[in-house]
Design an enzyme around this catalytic site. Sequence first.
Site, PDB file in Angstrom:
ATOM      1  CG  ASP A  45      -2.121  -2.070  10.334  1.00  0.00           C
ATOM      2  OD1 ASP A  45      -1.517  -0.958  10.131  1.00  0.00           O
ATOM      3  OD2 ASP A  45      -3.058  -2.146  11.698  1.00  0.00           O
TER       4      ASP A  45
ATOM      5  CD  GLU B  26       3.801   0.938   8.184  1.00  0.00           C
ATOM      6  OE1 GLU B  26       3.793  -0.327   8.941  1.00  0.00           O
ATOM      7  OE2 GLU B  26       2.548   1.273   8.176  1.00  0.00           O
TER       8      GLU B  26
ATOM      9  CG  ASP C 250      -1.798   3.657  14.642  1.00  0.00           C
ATOM     10  OD1 ASP C 250      -2.738   3.226  14.059  1.00  0.00           O
ATOM     11  OD2 ASP C 250      -0.813   2.610  15.139  1.00  0.00           O
TER      12      ASP C 250
END
Lengths: 923, 644
Positions: free
Chosen positions: A514, A517, A590
């Site tokens: 997770d 980015e 999300d």
Amino acid sequence: MNPRLRFSLVLFLSLALSPAPSLSWKEEEFRNCNQTPFCERARSRTPGSSRLIASKVSLSDGSLVASLVDRDDSSGNPLSLTLTSYQDGVLRLVVDEDPSFDPPRRRFRVPDVVLPEFESSKKLWLQRIAEERIGDDVELSVVVYLNEDYEAVLRRDPFEVFVRERSSKDRVLGLNSHGMFDFEQLRGKKEEGQEWEERFRGNTDSRPHGPQSISFDVSFYGADFVYGIPERAMSLALRPTRGPGIEFSEPYRLFNLDVFEYLHESPFGLYGSIPFMLSHGKGRGSVGFFWLNAAEMQIDVLGEGWDAYNDGKIVLPSSLKRIDTFWMSEAGIVDAFFFVGPGPKDVVRQYTSVTGLPAMPQFFATAYHQCRWNYRDEQDVAEVDAKFDEHDIPYDVLWLDIEHTDGKKYFTWDKVLFPTPAEMQRKLAAEGRHMVTIVDPHIKRDDRYYIHKEATRNGYYVKDASGKDYNGWCWPGSSSYLDMVNPEIRSWWGDKFSLQSYSGSTPSLYIWNDMNEPSVFNGPEVSMPRDAIHCGSVEHREVHNAYGYYFHMATSDGLLKRGDGQDRPFVLSRAMFAGSQRYGAVWTGDNTADWDHLRVSVPMLLTLGLTGMSFSGADVGGYFGNPDPKLLVRWYQLGAYYPFFRGHAHQDTKRREPWLFGERNTELMREAIRVRYSLLPYFYTLFREANTTGVPVLRPLWMEFPSDEVAFDKDDSFMVGNSLLVHGVFNEHAKHVSVYLPGKQSWFDLRTGTPYPGGTTQKLEVSESSIPAFQKAGTIVQRKDRFRRSTAQMVNDPYTLVIALNSSKEAEGELYVDDGKTFDFLSGGFIHRRFVYKEGTLSSYNVAPTASGNARFNTKCEIERIILLGPAGQPKNALVRPGNLKTEVEYGPLQLFGTGSSNVLTIRKPGVRISEDWTIQLS
Amino acid sequence: MKGETFLHILLLTLIMVSDLFSRFVVGSSSPPLLGIAPQDEKYYQASSDGIKCRDGSGKFSKAQLNDDFCDCLDGTDEPGICSILFVAVLAFELWLLHEDDGSLKGTSACPNGRFYCRNAGHIPLVLYSSRVNDGICDCCDGSDEYDGQVKCSNTCWEAGKAARDKLTKRISTFQEGVAMRKHEIERAKLAIAKDEKELSKLKNEERVLKGLVQRLKERKELIEIAEEKERSQKEKEEQDRKEAEQKATEEKSKSAKDIDPETKEHEVDEGGETKEDFDNDIVGLLDDPVGTAEGDGDAYSLPEIQEAAAVSSDVVHDADENAASDQANEQGDVPVKPEELSKEELGRLVASRWTGEKVDEEIKQDSSEETHKEDDKREDVLDEDLYEDDDDGYVSDSVDDNKKYEYRDPEDEIREDLFADDNGDSTSHHTNYSDSDSDDEPDWEDIIVEMIWSWLEKTMIMARRFLRAFNLFQRPFDKSEAASVRKEYDESSSKLSKIQSRISALSEKLKHDFGPEKVFYSFHGRCLESKQNKYVYKVCPYKEASQKEDYSTTRLGQWEKFDESYRVMVFSGGDRCWNGPDRSLKVKLRCSLTDELTDVDEPSRCEYMALLSTPAACTDDRLKELQDKLDAMNKNEPQSHDEL
């Protein structure tokens, strides 16, 4: 102060300072095009402003090379251009600064995305070039062979590269057809009075190398729609962002960001970036364009008439309908791929021949996953696990989010909450279940943490502009970020997943990446500063969109190493880039528990599938907020068809495991999950198809019906493989849904077997117990109708074949089976059958290539039931060969659970093995 | 859920049995179908037409019975070892007549089917058909795995023994617990009767006292009128005198000033205010002259008075805090200019969107905390400044609310107020109360009532005396008498207000739902604590529940109700969670010999669970269930194991 007075004052203040809606807060946190200098500059360019012409055209190393020089100004350095043809209709165009003119630094070329075998063995060595005059051009254009049907043209002046059909000479895909190409070359020093630094919301980007952006126009000829360039929460067909009547729209942004509570309808880029666009049109079919560039990209889709102000200098073949697009990137080079199609599946195949095929997942990973931030402790895990069994709901994987760690230090366990992690995993494994733990790329700056110690010692962190280890803020607090662009660091990282190194891990543990980015809470736009430095002096701005990709790769390679190359990795990643399909699954991040997010999940996943990311899903139930039970049920019913099927929730939400909303809702969610488990053999076959052809599991209707125009922009329904069409229910109060059933053949309701004619829009009553789903006439779908705790117990269970006959009383389908776990399938360890029903006889053929290796896979699994839908007549008996055994044909249920099942023609216990050749003749 | 399944199956059984007898004539002589209970055999006897699925979804032939192919959606054709019937004890006993030859095995073919494991030596089990031949041993006798993929050893005897031992222990706990519970019920009956008696006496008394107070008030007012007259007379005289003096003085000097009218007004105001206080507020007791009214004035020690005073100011203060923290919450959404934050602050701020952690106080150190400091005012109150600085107290909207969150039971306080000198602190109340059946100790309830009466009598006598004295209505009256009337009025009205408080407290208490036979009566006014890691959880039935960490307290909820047939206590409406619900707590009750709070957990964000072990949960019904279960297990013991 007097309390009363104080109270009123506070009250007054709180009213006076009442917060602005949170939407605006987010908007200003992120840059728009006007706040992004390269985008603003590029967007102001007008057609025909490019002054480049191609010169010094020649062949070199089997490629066509040329120089791009300014038509009027010979003082600047020329750019080098390389045009290469590859097998299967792929053209590659590279434009970079010419190294022989000594540019101040080497521009970044994204490594490790294009498959080595593509570069080494797919290249067509050009032997000769042909020349031809286009229109009334002064200079001759150069024509290059691409494949039997297509050729590429390099137009010298004005400079343009396009692909056209050899026979008709019709263009299909062109670059710089509008003359908007611009390439900002690196300069050694600033010009007088020039400011290179950029500021945004308190962050300063030192931009030491000055402006270096690239922009150009790309035209898709014969296109009705363009698709692709994920990730954003938006419609499948990309709407124009510029042109008449479109005043304030932003371009589509490709910049991997952790966007808090993202909107369901926005061109804004989310966690992943895949700079690959496809077009589709009724007449022409599909083409694709991929720009391999990991810097921030902005793409305009230009609306019809956008160039109306053009004074007529640019003359395009007007007979062709086309969609023009405009591509802008902050840095890097032009490394662009043209895919000629002509069918949608061809384009996807061509794209994945460059960036890689989707990895073959383990069987368990294709089943249902249960996640939550966070399953609190071992007892919680045990209880959730037990509840699934108590309610006879199958599930395969239990997930642990960040709270399982000791202080957000990945590879560690909270000693109080998870004192015996290995034992916990073994208990799950005893039921055939797996566990997934989260491992993120931010490393806690804690001197007692071994990962941090080693990374610091070895210099494995990304550096800030001053050369020190970059220090950002994430879950653990002060954190540094591993420089995964470096293969050495990836290899080191991979070793951390070994069972010895990752204490408390067992072979049934897999990984979730997770925040890759990367998400940096105190960084610009919640990410890393663009002037941070990666190995080889690469600036973060150049590699940003691929950071998560390298992290995903490193983790996946680590699991591969852990299993001695025998165990297929499972790694879920949030960030992605072109090529991520090789390393595992992705999800849409999300999302929110509302109907709009349920709705938008369909185009989001369809787009991901089109761009290679077949194994994708959205959080079932919606991550933020509490779904109404109706929404949750609908989400399970839709999610059951997502390639990646996982329930997940934010820690502030109420518990929402499927048994918490009353008996009826439990039943509905159980049925939804059972639909998935029942169809797993079909899904697994589709995963294998994706693994060999790149064609995604989830497909837009037009991929299966490329000439059915009505289907071109449908994104409330989708195909699962070539056989099933699923339509979501996206409204709480929906009593009816209108479902468009494409093509000419009929469709059979998956639940009732009711046939509907193709090419029609059916207004169907919606029941609470399922969403509309249909099997296409002419297909055969495999199911396993025994419901187990998890996939592990399904291995020996028998199959059901559902044959939906078309108007010629024919149908066919395929089944792929392997051990579901290892890489034996690469050396022949699998079963691949084709089932054909024709003239009243069902036959099973082996379609596995012979001599594909030494490994073998076998199974004693039989077919227990064959169901016939459609015009099968009134057969009474079935003759099974070999053996000449007769078995009964009778009427039986279409589905063994739920309500609304009808009696359908059933061949009972034919007793044939799926691994063998046989025929069943009806009489 | 399991219970429901059981009932469901039982119901099915009954329906099926009756169905069977109505449809088929008993007396068939064909050999019995192995593995099918006798009364079920008929059902499975094939006619030319085949056997019908029970749900009417289809039919099947005898050969298709348990042939690993699902013909009936309800699983009629794949019945396991007669799974449906055998749950019923009756059917179970019948089953014992049959030999288990292993030839009749249910299959996994029907998703809705059930599989029955006999589990000789342990309890029989009904499994979902999904467990049959799935490679996992679910039945301790291994009967669910018969396809040879795995070998399951029979562990029923060992497991059964352990289970029986456990069950036996549990039953003995229950037996003792049931007795304790009965005892508790008896005590509760007595206590409630006493409460009711007290209440009715207090109500009588209230009536009497009300009359008395009214008369004293009238008397007092008369006196005041008289006084007023006298005073104005005097004033007039005084003024006249002063005027005379002034005139005299003015002649000498020019600096004199008239201040009288103001003074007068001031006095009147003060008088009015005082009266109000007495009528309405227990705080008025402040003014009760210490030691004059037969000692009960001693009850009001200084700290308590101040505490009482603090309560009212607290309300305002809390509301204030509430608003402040609201504002702090909202600040999370107010655009924060990143330039104004340090890197770390920004990181925390952004992280807080996902986590909901309050970053403001970490950053600025000046924002109020979400959690509440412990409401232990006894020390803080004395230092007003300190109190002001603390982020103390509970968020509340009104005075009434505030009262609810006071740590001590208002009832106890009134008891103490009235009888502090005789009864000690609140803890001893509980002790006395819970042991009130003991003969050694005086029954304090009786004492109260007696005391009230003796005091009342005295008051009445005094009052009568005064009233009589004033009947003459002399003028000028006796000043000492006037003071006495005033004092008597003050005392009586304060007594009245105390009695009224007590009445309302008692009535409130008696309104509560004390469960079947009032077994939970003793939980009223009590709190149970449990320490888990860094938190102390405190559960006060009929009142509130909280979580304490060091000096902060988070309210988990106020008492709401019992749920699930008095097996769960529900507390709701606790402190709000960021981005989430109001906190709530469910306390599951479990039979045990002592009262103990354990296993506090937060399975879902801000929704807490806890376990309360107590004899009050040891019901006869449950005991019977357990005994039946044990009987069943014992009956099921295979003979062969007896010598083991």
